[in-house]
Each structure stands twice: as structure tokens, then as C-alpha cells.
Scaffold this motif. Structure first.
Motif, PDB file in Angstrom:
ATOM      1  N   SER A   6       0.848  -1.193   0.000  1.00 22.45           N
ATOM      2  CA  SER A   6       0.000   0.000   0.000  1.00 22.45           C
ATOM      3  C   SER A   6       0.884   1.245   0.000  1.00 22.45           C
ATOM      4  CB  SER A   6      -0.898   0.015   1.237  1.00 22.45           C
ATOM      5  OG  SER A   6      -0.112   0.126   2.410  1.00 22.45           O
ATOM      6  N   ASN A   7       0.285   2.346  -0.348  1.00 22.15           N
ATOM      7  CA  ASN A   7       0.943   3.648  -0.255  1.00 22.15           C
ATOM      8  C   ASN A   7      -0.134   4.646   0.150  1.00 22.15           C
ATOM      9  OD1 ASN A   7       2.011   6.210  -0.621  1.00 22.15           O
ATOM     10  ND2 ASN A   7       3.142   5.654  -2.446  1.00 22.15           N
ATOM     11  N   PRO A   8      -0.005   5.259   1.320  1.00 22.35           N
ATOM     12  CA  PRO A   8       1.116   5.192   2.252  1.00 22.35           C
ATOM     13  C   PRO A   8       1.104   3.900   3.062  1.00 22.35           C
ATOM     14  CG  PRO A   8      -0.564   6.623   3.150  1.00 22.35           C
ATOM     15  CD  PRO A   8      -1.041   6.199   1.780  1.00 22.35           C
ATOM     16  N   GLY A   9       2.182   3.708   3.795  1.00 22.21           N
ATOM     17  CA  GLY A   9       2.250   2.560   4.678  1.00 22.21           C
ATOM     18  C   GLY A   9       3.647   2.066   4.965  1.00 22.21           C
ATOM     19  N   PHE A  10       4.609   2.399   4.095  1.00 20.62           N
ATOM     20  CA  PHE A  10       5.976   1.925   4.250  1.00 20.62           C
ATOM     21  C   PHE A  10       6.936   3.098   4.057  1.00 20.62           C
ATOM     22  CE2 PHE A  10       3.247  -1.513   3.084  1.00 20.62           C
ATOM     23  CZ  PHE A  10       3.670  -2.574   3.873  1.00 20.62           C
ATOM     24  N   PRO A  11       7.005   3.987   5.057  1.00 16.43           N
ATOM     25  CA  PRO A  11       7.787   5.223   4.912  1.00 16.43           C
ATOM     26  C   PRO A  11       9.293   4.998   5.036  1.00 16.43           C
ATOM     27  CG  PRO A  11       6.774   5.113   7.083  1.00 16.43           C
ATOM     28  CD  PRO A  11       6.291   3.916   6.330  1.00 16.43           C
ATOM     29  N   CYS A  12      10.006   5.264   3.965  1.00 20.44           N
ATOM     30  CA  CYS A  12      11.464   5.097   3.936  1.00 20.44           C
ATOM     31  C   CYS A  12      12.127   6.269   4.653  1.00 20.44           C
ATOM     32  CB  CYS A  12      11.945   5.037   2.493  1.00 20.44           C
ATOM     33  SG  CYS A  12      13.746   4.962   2.328  1.00 20.44           S
ATOM     34  N   ARG A  13      13.091   5.945   5.534  1.00 16.07           N
ATOM     35  CA  ARG A  13      13.755   6.986   6.304  1.00 16.07           C
ATOM     36  C   ARG A  13      14.978   7.556   5.606  1.00 16.07           C
ATOM     37  NH1 ARG A  13      10.185   4.101   8.623  1.00 16.07           N
ATOM     38  NH2 ARG A  13       9.294   4.854  10.574  1.00 16.07           N
ATOM     39  N   VAL A  14      15.382   7.007   4.466  1.00 15.42           N
ATOM     40  CA  VAL A  14      16.483   7.568   3.677  1.00 15.42           C
ATOM     41  C   VAL A  14      15.930   8.587   2.684  1.00 15.42           C
ATOM     42  CG1 VAL A  14      18.314   7.071   1.997  1.00 15.42           C
ATOM     43  CG2 VAL A  14      17.947   5.529   3.948  1.00 15.42           C
ATOM     44  N   SER A  15      14.947   8.160   1.884  1.00 19.40           N
ATOM     45  CA  SER A  15      14.376   9.021   0.846  1.00 19.40           C
ATOM     46  C   SER A  15      13.250   9.906   1.362  1.00 19.40           C
ATOM     47  CB  SER A  15      13.835   8.172  -0.301  1.00 19.40           C
ATOM     48  OG  SER A  15      12.738   7.383   0.146  1.00 19.40           O
ATOM     49  N   LEU A  16      12.746   9.596   2.573  1.00 22.88           N
ATOM     50  CA  LEU A  16      11.581  10.279   3.137  1.00 22.88           C
ATOM     51  C   LEU A  16      10.415  10.281   2.153  1.00 22.88           C
ATOM     52  CD1 LEU A  16      13.304  13.166   5.145  1.00 22.88           C
ATOM     53  CD2 LEU A  16      12.566  10.902   5.946  1.00 22.88           C
ATOM     54  N   GLN A  17      10.225   9.097   1.526  1.00 25.65           N
ATOM     55  CA  GLN A  17       9.100   8.848   0.627  1.00 25.65           C
ATOM     56  C   GLN A  17       8.493   7.507   1.009  1.00 25.65           C
ATOM     57  OE1 GLN A  17      11.140   8.650  -3.147  1.00 25.65           O
ATOM     58  NE2 GLN A  17      10.525  10.720  -3.663  1.00 25.65           N
ATOM     59  N   ASP A  18       7.196   7.381   0.791  1.00 26.76           N
ATOM     60  CA  ASP A  18       6.569   6.081   0.984  1.00 26.76           C
ATOM     61  C   ASP A  18       6.936   5.172  -0.167  1.00 26.76           C
ATOM     62  OD1 ASP A  18       4.725   5.830   3.349  1.00 26.76           O
ATOM     63  OD2 ASP A  18       4.013   7.733   2.544  1.00 26.76           O
ATOM     64  N   ALA A  19       7.184   3.903   0.149  1.00 31.59           N
ATOM     65  CA  ALA A  19       7.442   2.914  -0.901  1.00 31.59           C
ATOM     66  C   ALA A  19       6.175   2.719  -1.713  1.00 31.59           C
ATOM     67  CB  ALA A  19       7.878   1.595  -0.271  1.00 31.59           C
ATOM     68  N   GLU A  20       6.353   2.424  -2.985  1.00 33.74           N
ATOM     69  CA  GLU A  20       5.227   2.117  -3.868  1.00 33.74           C
ATOM     70  C   GLU A  20       4.854   0.645  -3.713  1.00 33.74           C
ATOM     71  OE1 GLU A  20       3.425   4.166  -5.689  1.00 33.74           O
ATOM     72  OE2 GLU A  20       4.648   5.866  -5.049  1.00 33.74           O
ATOM     73  N   PRO A  21       3.597   0.280  -3.915  1.00 38.19           N
ATOM     74  CA  PRO A  21       3.221  -1.134  -3.863  1.00 38.19           C
ATOM     75  C   PRO A  21       4.103  -1.966  -4.796  1.00 38.19           C
ATOM     76  CG  PRO A  21       1.262   0.232  -3.919  1.00 38.19           C
ATOM     77  CD  PRO A  21       2.445   1.149  -4.152  1.00 38.19           C
ATOM     78  N   GLY A  22       4.575  -3.092  -4.268  1.00 38.31           N
ATOM     79  CA  GLY A  22       5.478  -3.970  -5.009  1.00 38.31           C
ATOM     80  C   GLY A  22       6.941  -3.695  -4.760  1.00 38.31           C
ATOM     81  N   GLU A  23       7.258  -2.577  -4.133  1.00 40.93           N
ATOM     82  CA  GLU A  23       8.646  -2.205  -3.874  1.00 40.93           C
ATOM     83  C   GLU A  23       9.178  -2.937  -2.641  1.00 40.93           C
ATOM     84  OE1 GLU A  23      11.246   1.932  -3.784  1.00 40.93           O
ATOM     85  OE2 GLU A  23       9.063   2.046  -3.724  1.00 40.93           O
ATOM     86  N   GLU A  24      10.435  -3.398  -2.715  1.00 41.79           N
ATOM     87  CA  GLU A  24      11.080  -4.080  -1.604  1.00 41.79           C
ATOM     88  C   GLU A  24      11.612  -3.081  -0.592  1.00 41.79           C
ATOM     89  OE1 GLU A  24      15.005  -6.885  -0.815  1.00 41.79           O
ATOM     90  OE2 GLU A  24      14.173  -6.795  -2.841  1.00 41.79           O
ATOM     91  N   VAL A  25      11.334  -3.361   0.680  1.00 39.36           N
ATOM     92  CA  VAL A  25      11.857  -2.555   1.783  1.00 39.36           C
ATOM     93  C   VAL A  25      12.388  -3.496   2.851  1.00 39.36           C
ATOM     94  CG1 VAL A  25      10.313  -0.583   1.391  1.00 39.36           C
ATOM     95  CG2 VAL A  25       9.611  -2.403   2.948  1.00 39.36           C
TER      96      VAL A  25
END
Length: 161
Positions: free
Chosen positions: A42-61
Motif C-alpha cells: 500500500s501507499n502510504p504505509g511503508f515510509p522510507c527513512r532515507v528518501s523520506l518517501q513512501d514505498a510504492e506497492p510492489g517495492e522491496e523494503v
């Protein structure tokens, strides 16, 4: 009533270096480091602390623990953070907030030069600049930590510019 000078600030993402090698590890190896590979659904739901962007669905975190206040004070702090595989450069925002903060309830914590908490507030992200300015106008405040208030996780650090 006197007009106060505007407060200039910088929001910084984390350095990607401590996280990059995690993406090469197996799920079993990650587990031994209290980390987990996740595919965003989902987006939002997986907030990256490096890019300060939410991951897109399907993206690996990677979900891992991170010491965000490495201190000898009682406020030494660590919490879970997400990092996107594609996030290889830390971002920096000057006098503005990334969208990742604007749509979430935030806890903003103010610290002095010896890492002692001197103030805290909870605010909707679209009003966070007011709280940031209030804290940074206080000369005892050295830096701010922002957390996503509901899960409590560390989001980013804010410094005077």
C-alpha cells in the motif's frame, strides 16, 4: 507585539550506508539481525527513512531496528524503520517538510545539547511547521526528532539551518 524572525530548518533522511548490505542478506540472516524483508502492499504505509518517501506497492523494503539517538542520556532511543532498496541517496529539505510527514500524525520532540528532552508535542503533519518554529525559537533546543505518533517510530531529524 514584536514580529519574530523566521526560523530556518533542515530535514534530513538517514544515510543509506548502514542499510544497503541488508538487501543482500537472506531472510534467515535478516532475522538474526532483527530485520525483515517486506514488499510494500500500500501507499502510504511503508515510509522510507532515507528518501523520506513512501514505498510504492510492489517495492522491496527492509524493516530494521535503528538507533536514532545514540546518547548517554536517559533518552537513548531505538525503533523500527523502513528503508527502500532503491533509496541510495539521503534527502535533505530546507525550510519545508516532505510529503511523508504532511499526511500523518506526528510527535515532535525537542532536545538540548546533552540529549535531554526539553519539549514535546503531537500535531497533524500539515501543521508541523508551527510546532517546529516554536521549538527552534527556544535557544535551549539543539535539534528535533520527529516520530510517526501512532506507531511511535522514528521518522527524521530536524536541525536549525
Amino acid at each position: 507585539m514584536t514580529k519574530t524572525e523566521p526560523v530556518h530548518f533542515t530535514v534530513r533522511g538517514l544515510s543509506p550506508e548502514p542499510f544497503q548490505a541488508l538487501f543482500e542478506l537472506s531472510d534467515e540472516e535478516l532475522a538474526t539481525r532483527r530485520a525483515k524483508r517486506v514488499v510494500a502492499d500500500s501507499n502510504p504505509g511503508f515510509p522510507c527513512r532515507v528518501s523520506l518517501q513512501d514505498a510504492e506497492p510492489g517495492e522491496e523494503v527492509i524493516l530494521t531496528n535503528f538507533v536514532h539517538l545514540h546518547s548517554e542520556s536517559p533518552f537513548h532511543s531505538t525503533h523500527a524503520v523502513y528503508v527502500r532498496k532503491e533509496a541510495t541517496t539521503p534527502v535533505s529539505y530546507m525550510d519545508s517538510l516532505p510529503e511523508i510527514l504532511r499526511g500523518r500524525l506526528l510527535s515532535i520532540r525537542a532536545f538540548d545539547t546533552i540529549d535531554m528532552l526539553v519539549g514535546a508535542d503531537v500535531v497533524e503533519g500539515n501543521r508541523a511547521e508551527e510546532v517546529i518554529a516554536k521549538f527552534l525559537q527556544d535557544p535551549t533546543v539543539d535539534f528535533l526528532h520527529v516520530h510517526f505518533a501512532r506507531p511511535g517510530c522514528y521518522a527524521c531529524r530536524i536541525d536549525r539551518a
